[in-house]
Design an enzyme around this catalytic site. Structure first.
Site, PDB file in Angstrom:
ATOM      1  N   GLY A  50       0.841  -1.213   0.000  1.00  0.00           N
ATOM      2  CA  GLY A  50       0.000   0.000   0.000  1.00  0.00           C
ATOM      3  C   GLY A  50       0.866   1.249   0.000  1.00  0.00           C
ATOM      4  O   GLY A  50       0.595   2.223  -0.705  1.00  0.00           O
TER       5      GLY A  50
ATOM      6  N   TRP B 280       2.472   1.616  -3.406  1.00  0.00           N
ATOM      7  CA  TRP B 280       1.490   2.061  -4.400  1.00  0.00           C
ATOM      8  C   TRP B 280       1.450   3.598  -4.454  1.00  0.00           C
ATOM      9  O   TRP B 280       1.270   4.184  -5.510  1.00  0.00           O
ATOM     10  CB  TRP B 280       0.102   1.520  -4.031  1.00  0.00           C
ATOM     11  CG  TRP B 280      -0.985   1.975  -4.953  1.00  0.00           C
ATOM     12  CD1 TRP B 280      -1.371   1.387  -6.121  1.00  0.00           C
ATOM     13  CD2 TRP B 280      -1.828   3.118  -4.792  1.00  0.00           C
ATOM     14  NE1 TRP B 280      -2.395   2.088  -6.693  1.00  0.00           N
ATOM     15  CE2 TRP B 280      -2.705   3.166  -5.904  1.00  0.00           C
ATOM     16  CE3 TRP B 280      -1.932   4.122  -3.820  1.00  0.00           C
ATOM     17  CZ2 TRP B 280      -3.660   4.159  -6.062  1.00  0.00           C
ATOM     18  CZ3 TRP B 280      -2.886   5.106  -3.984  1.00  0.00           C
ATOM     19  CH2 TRP B 280      -3.734   5.111  -5.093  1.00  0.00           C
ATOM     20  N   HIS B 281       1.667   4.223  -3.285  1.00  0.00           N
ATOM     21  CA  HIS B 281       1.586   5.687  -3.239  1.00  0.00           C
ATOM     22  C   HIS B 281       2.745   6.369  -3.935  1.00  0.00           C
ATOM     23  O   HIS B 281       2.612   7.511  -4.374  1.00  0.00           O
ATOM     24  CB  HIS B 281       1.513   6.170  -1.783  1.00  0.00           C
ATOM     25  CG  HIS B 281       0.148   6.025  -1.199  1.00  0.00           C
ATOM     26  ND1 HIS B 281      -0.289   4.860  -0.626  1.00  0.00           N
ATOM     27  CD2 HIS B 281      -0.888   6.893  -1.124  1.00  0.00           C
ATOM     28  CE1 HIS B 281      -1.529   5.021  -0.211  1.00  0.00           C
ATOM     29  NE2 HIS B 281      -1.927   6.237  -0.503  1.00  0.00           N
ATOM     30  N   GLY B 282       3.877   5.708  -4.030  1.00  0.00           N
ATOM     31  CA  GLY B 282       4.989   6.367  -4.709  1.00  0.00           C
ATOM     32  C   GLY B 282       6.231   5.510  -4.708  1.00  0.00           C
ATOM     33  O   GLY B 282       6.433   4.674  -3.822  1.00  0.00           O
TER      34      GLY B 282
ATOM     35  N   PHE C 278       0.319   9.858  -7.215  1.00  0.00           N
ATOM     36  CA  PHE C 278       0.427   8.494  -6.661  1.00  0.00           C
ATOM     37  C   PHE C 278      -0.038   7.442  -7.654  1.00  0.00           C
ATOM     38  O   PHE C 278      -0.610   7.715  -8.641  1.00  0.00           O
ATOM     39  CB  PHE C 278      -0.364   8.390  -5.362  1.00  0.00           C
ATOM     40  CG  PHE C 278       0.103   9.357  -4.318  1.00  0.00           C
ATOM     41  CD1 PHE C 278       1.465   9.547  -4.117  1.00  0.00           C
ATOM     42  CD2 PHE C 278      -0.776  10.099  -3.573  1.00  0.00           C
ATOM     43  CE1 PHE C 278       1.916  10.453  -3.173  1.00  0.00           C
ATOM     44  CE2 PHE C 278      -0.340  10.992  -2.623  1.00  0.00           C
ATOM     45  CZ  PHE C 278       1.002  11.179  -2.429  1.00  0.00           C
TER      46      PHE C 278
END
Lengths: 462, 372
Positions: free
Chosen positions: A322, A325-327, A462
């Site tokens: 997770g 996934w954001h960066g 993101f």
């Protein structure tokens, strides 16, 4: 094209809306919304459209395969191939340079000097979001949770729908299937007030609160290592509310725009800063992502079943991915690990946590979330460490320019975030005397949009 | 018919606001932009539909004009107000009040905003002052995009068969900005190209300049005062104090370049231009113009610690000399003048602007005359 831009408000939206309601059949409306969404997306860079069209086509045919074939081997191919293609495309655009830099660092550490190339890769905006759309569609089709659509334009419309294309919410096909199926009979006036209410509130949250906070804290973060303790706290608290109002504002606008076209999008934020535990926070923050991670990652890994260590492992893997996934940065992985570790601790220590008075649980949860945002906001670990050191020890240094304004805006933001109902809890049936207040808020947003440079939404990256 | 309760529903009110604001934005774009501009340079380039860089046959006058740096840095306290008149000719170049269109000029002046006369009145530009000193006809093609094709085309259009091209070159540009775009002397814009340019530039000017936006920005920037909101624009300028106590603004890029001038200098574009001009029996004269920071750095109360030696313009001047390209280096003459003027409280560059003023131009013109 940004929702808070004039090309969107004065040209794109009126034309898209006007033509949509002139068209009568659902086929025409699917096609029009798809075309409009590709125009919206291509406004950033028309080359991005090809990747979205490619991903859409692959997933559409995989869906047809899942509809047609009953044998498990072919169905598995229809599951694996499109997901692998989607993840490869996402991985290439988002993580190639990250992996190269990490490999370079590791090899150098191991005594093998290596200088890898930096590839000039432009990350297509929103790729993380529409990849989730297509993957969820394939998995749900494979699980027979949904019946794949045979109508290509319905599917293309679902994947590309401009209101949620670039920053969510991550909409699953089953959540909008009914509205898409009945789009030909949608009533223009049914959600009109609700639509504009959501849009106006979202715009106010974004333009008046989030962007003002950004204007105040961004210069501070540029000198993060020189901030005083007060300055560090003000900046981090400011960012805490900026992120919430920016992203939830975008989600509200997306929901409002969905209503304008007769499509009800799901809630993405449920007052997350009112949470009284980390688990509760993740049920309230970016709900569409949390539920996707739960359904497509955590549960397939085993979820809550099995021994404690397996549950802990599942939680940690889910939160690490997770975070990633954001960066493509290790600070995001650290942020995921931080939340994973806290979720594990609270899961197995919930009996102790539950004994804590509720007010303290709220405060404690908020504080833990704020600390997590330090990793989320910092480009490097050294800056994150410096900020945390300043926050938890008395350090002299520079304060924030416009500190009194920042305190005022943070207080207003805190009252709204902690003490008022969220957008989905409102009835949106405004008394005539309150309509001018919202209209004034809308006009104030237009003025700020004219006066300041248009600001992109944080979650675009993101 | 809708009753009043129906009308004040949010679903009607917000679309009405959008429609009204959009309409207002659209129609105010037809108003003369002079009404909303703080200085000439902001509006003279709105519709460059002819050959030149400015709106053709345009006149701007403002009794309270001010400098670009004070505006850029959002520092109203440092504005120096003065009257400004800026007129353009039918070709979209800065109009020379004594312009004689019946005969080809003796000298074609090209360069950037310094050559065009940004911040000074029509009768104070380098062209006019040099014309007064030399009694030669000079055409002001300042701020025209500097490339070989455009310079040669301009020469052809002005029917110049001999004379001089003055290329005013500003220190801050890292590469002498001449590009060879494959010029052929017969190349001219056909009717469709001209029409396309007019439509394209008109649309661009209409689309990019919104009076509503200008007024909103002006109001919003009042909040960016470091008390209510941080003035992030201030980073674009450097605020210094002269030895006589007067505050002076510099473009931050100039200050950075002063400390780190470029190592390599590429003269190939200049040599190509000189060769092409020689084929037409026209001479080239380079005018090396120093940035304001280079002129005033030594006169600051706290001068920079690191001063490049030799200065970039001196290096460039020497290279041009070795390449047999005639050049006037204005650095030392302007530095000396600035130093001798300081005690009288007189300046050769505007204190709130990147550009030189009429006095600085006069000094430059006198120096250039010696080389003509």
């Amino acid at each position: 094209m940004l929702f808070n831009s004039f090309i969107f408000l004065y040209a794109f939206l009126p034309v898209t809306y006007g033509v949509f309601w002139l068209l009568k059949t659902k086929g025409q409306r699917y096609l029009w919304l798809t075309v409009a969404s590709y125009v919206f997306y291509g406004y950033w860079n028309w080359k991005f459209c090809f990747w979205m069209a490619f991903s859409t086509t692959v997933s559409y045919f995989a869906g047809l395969g899942l509809l047609k074939w009953k044998d498990s081997s072919r169905r598995r191919l229809c599951l694996v191939i499109p997901i692998a293609v989607d993840l490869l495309v996402l991985g290439f655009f988002k993580y190639t340079n990250f992996l190269l830099r990490t490999g370079e660092w590791l090899l150098n550490r191991l005594g093998h000097p290596f200088h890898g190339p930096v590839l000039d890769i432009i990350l297509p905006i929103g790729i993380s979001f529409y990849t989730f759309h297509t993957i969820s569609y394939i998995v749900d089709s494979y699980r027979r949770t949904i019946t794949p659509t045979e109508n290509f334009w319905e599917f293309a419309c679902y994947v590309s729908l401009f209101s949620q294309l670039v920053a969510g919410p991550i909409v699953r096909f089953r959540q909008v299937e009914h509205d898409l199926d009945h789009i030909g009979q949608a009533s223009r006036g049914a959600f009109l007030d609700r639509a504009w209410s959501f849009f106006t509130i979202g715009l106010v949250k974004k333009v008046l609160l989030a962007d003002t906070l950004a204007a105040l804290i961004d210069p501070g973060f540029q000198h993060a290592t020189q901030l005083s303790t007060t300055g560090a706290w003000l900046c981090v608290l400011g960012y805490t509310y900026q992120l919430y109002f920016d992203f939830s504002g975008y989600s509200d606008m997306a929901v409002g725009l969905g209503y304008l076209f007769g499509i009800r999008l799901p809630q993405n934020f449920n007052s997350p800063y009112k949470a009284d535990g980390l688990g509760d926070f993740w049920r309230r923050w970016h709900m569409s992502l949390s539920s996707c991670l739960r359904d497509y990652l955590y549960i397939p890994l085993g979820g809550n079943r099995g021994p404690h260590w397996k549950v802990a492992r599942n939680l940690m893997i889910t939160m690490l991915l997770g975070g990633l996934w954001h960066g493509a940065n290790w600070t995001f992985v650290a942020w995921g690990a931080y939340h994973g570790a806290l979720l594990i601790l609270l899961r197995f220590g919930h009996t102790v946590w539950d004994l804590v008075p509720q007010v303290l649980r709220h405060l404690g949860t908020f504080l833990l979330v704020v600390i997590g945002w330090v990793f989320f906001r910092s480009p490097t670990f050294s800056i994150a460490a410096s900020l945390l050191h300043k926050m938890f020890s008395l350090q002299p240094g520079i304060t924030v320019i416009g500190a009194s304004t920042l305190v005022g805006v943070v207080l207003v933001a805190a009252v709204v975030a902690h003490g008022t109902p969220n957008t989905f809890e409102l009835s949106h049936e405004w008394q005539p005397r309150l309509v001018p207040v919202l209209a004034l808020g809308f006009v104030a947003c237009l003025w700020v949009m004219y006066g300041a440079q248009p600001s992109p939404f944080l979650y675009f990256q993101f | 018919m809708m009753d009043s309760e129906e009308i004040i529903k949010l679903g009607h009110v917000i679309p009405i606001i959008i429609a009204l604001c959009g309409t207002m934005d659209f129609f105010t774009r037809f108003l003369p932009v002079n009404l909303f501009s703080a200085r000439a340079w902001e509006c003279v380039g709105r519709f460059p539909i002819a050959e030149g860089p400015f709106t053709p046959s345009f006149r701007y006058h403002n009794d309270r004009s001010c400098g670009d740096l004070a505006l850029m840095g959002n520092l109203p306290a440092y504005r120096v107000y003065r009257p400004e008149t800026f007129t353009t000719n039918a070709s979209g170049f800065r109009k020379n009040p004594t312009e004689d269109t019946t005969r080809p000029p003796d000298i074609l002046m090209t360069g950037d905003s310094f050559a065009a006369g940004c911040g000074v009145n029509d009768d104070e530009t380098l062209t006019v002052q040099l014309e007064g000193l030399t009694h030669r006809r000079i055409y002001n093609a300042g701020y025209m995009k500097i490339d070989l094709m455009r310079i040669l085309r301009r020469i052809d259009q002005l029917h110049m068969v001999s004379g001089i091209v003055i290329l005013q070159y500003l220190e801050r540009y890292s590469v002498v900005p001449i590009q060879d775009l494959g010029y052929t002397s017969k190349e001219t814009l056909n009717r469709w190209d001209r029409l396309h340019k007019i439509v394209d530039k008109s649309w661009e000017g209409f689309w990019q300049v919104s009076p509503v936006q200008i007024l909103s920005q002006r109001l919003y920037r009042r909040l960016l005062n470091d008390r209510i909101l941080p003035n992030t624009n201030a980073a674009k300028v450097v605020l210094g104090t002269l030895k006589n106590g007067r505050p002076i603004l510099f473009f931050s890029l100039e200050a950075e370049r002063f400390k780190q001038p470029p190592e390599n200098i590429d003269l190939s574009g200049i040599l190509k231009l000189q060769w092409e001009l020689r084929q037409r029996h026209i001479d080239l004269l380079m005018v090396l113009t120093p940035d304001k920071y280079s002129v005033y750095a030594g006169l600051l109360a706290q001068p920079p610690v690191h001063v490049p030696n030799p200065p970039y313009l001196d290096r460039l001047s020497k290279m041009l000399e070795q390449a047999h390209v005639p050049a006037v280096n204005l650095l030392s003459v302007l530095q000396n003048q600035a130093a001798s003027d300081l005690n009288q409280g007189v300046y050769i560059y505007w204190l709130d602007d990147t550009h030189w003023n009429a006095r600085g131009i006069r000094v430059a013109a006198e120096e250039i005359r010696k080389h003509l």
